[in-house]
Scaffold this active site. Structure first.
Site, PDB file in Angstrom:
ATOM      1  N   ASP A 179       7.349   4.942  -3.762  1.00 33.07           N
ATOM      2  CA  ASP A 179       6.101   5.799  -3.884  1.00 33.07           C
ATOM      3  C   ASP A 179       6.501   7.280  -2.973  1.00 33.07           C
ATOM      4  O   ASP A 179       7.595   7.195  -2.432  1.00 33.07           O
ATOM      5  CB  ASP A 179       4.802   5.526  -2.885  1.00 33.07           C
ATOM      6  CG  ASP A 179       4.410   3.930  -3.502  1.00 33.07           C
ATOM      7  OD1 ASP A 179       4.402   3.675  -4.877  1.00 33.07           O
ATOM      8  OD2 ASP A 179       4.005   3.109  -2.819  1.00 33.07           O
TER       9      ASP A 179
HETATM   10  N1  URA Z   1       6.050  -1.258  -2.546  1.00 35.64           N
HETATM   11  C1  URA Z   1       5.209  -0.180  -2.456  1.00 35.64           C
HETATM   12  O1  URA Z   1       4.176  -0.525  -2.204  1.00 35.64           O
HETATM   13  N2  URA Z   1       5.757   1.091  -2.494  1.00 35.64           N
HETATM   14  C2  URA Z   1       6.909   1.416  -2.633  1.00 35.64           C
HETATM   15  O2  URA Z   1       7.424   2.644  -2.558  1.00 35.64           O
HETATM   16  C3  URA Z   1       7.969   0.211  -2.843  1.00 35.64           C
HETATM   17  C4  URA Z   1       7.299  -1.056  -2.993  1.00 35.64           C
END
Ligand code: URA
Length: 238
Positions: free
Chosen positions: A101
């Protein structure tokens, strides 16, 4: 391989500019000026572009400590991508292996090796991805059990069993979690499913590949031969 593609793959310029340069006599192969962009470069040939040696590498592999704020994409018209963070001469076919993310930090492999990426991301291959997170709320042994059993996240998706380790439990908790999938917002959704929220998330490892903690957020380096062999060891030699 065609000379213009050879040079473009190595990131020295765009294919159209390179065609002009080749016609303009900027390329010397094994001591001879070559002016044909379609010239087939022999294996092992010495290629000089504007006097600089250009060696062909089929695949490249970088470890990036992804900073918050960069998006996990190859290109974006508005936002800074993880590929934009590589500031050296770079080839055009690089992509991040999986998505973190925008606000997530940590280990991100960047390569042009689609086969390796597939092997690392396929849930069927059971490659562990380990995350460190700070969680708003008290994480308990009950949560550990729920993660182990496999949590339902979203209407129609049950996550595979995940290993949750509590590092510190309080109003804000610290944990490590190991998952083998990579669904959108997976870790955040798993905590949401037990009534808690992730406030900081960082990936620490992917299979045998560990984040090099000497890389500051935004810094990157090539994988070592050992690191690459370790990753490939997950699914055999090619
Ligand atoms: N899980 C998440 O919620 N975000 C990420 O960036 C990676 C795994």
């Amino acid at each position: 391989m065609r000379l213009d593609k050879f040079l473009a793959d190595m990131g020295v310029g765009s294919r159209s500019d390179l065609k002009k340069d080749i016609r303009g006599g900027k390329v010397v192969i094994d001591g001879k000026m070559i002016k044909d962009p379609g010239f087939a470069v022999p294996e092992g040939a010495q290629v000089l572009y504007k006097g600089q040696k250009v060696a062909y590498e089929e695949f490249v592999y970088y470890m990036l400590n992804k900073p918050a704020g960069a998006i996990s994409a190859s290109e974006d018209p508005k936002q800074k991508t993880v590929i934009d963070l590589l500031d050296e001469r770079k080839r055009k076919d690089l992509f991040p292996v999986g998505r973190l993310d925008k606000d997530t930090e940590g280990l991100l492999l960047i390569t042009n090796d689609g086969e390796l990426a597939h092997q690392l991301l396929s849930p069927k291959k059971h490659v562990d991805k380990v995350y460190y997170a700070r969680i708003e709320g008290r994480v308990t042994e009950e949560d550990v059990e729920k993660f182990r059993a496999g949590l339902q996240i979203g209407e129609d998706f049950t996550a595979m069993p995940a290993q949750l380790e509590i590092l510190a439990s309080g109003d804000t908790s610290e944990i490590k979690v190991t998952i083998q999938e990579g669904k959108f917002h997976q870790v955040k959704r798993m905590f949401h499913a037990v009534g808690k929220e992730v406030v900081y998330l960082k990936r620490l490892s992917m299979g045998t590949l560990l984040l090099d903690e000497s890389l500051a957020p935004g810094a990157y380096r090539r994988l070592t031969d050992e690191e690459l062999a370790g990753l490939k060891g997950h699914w055999g030699d090619r």
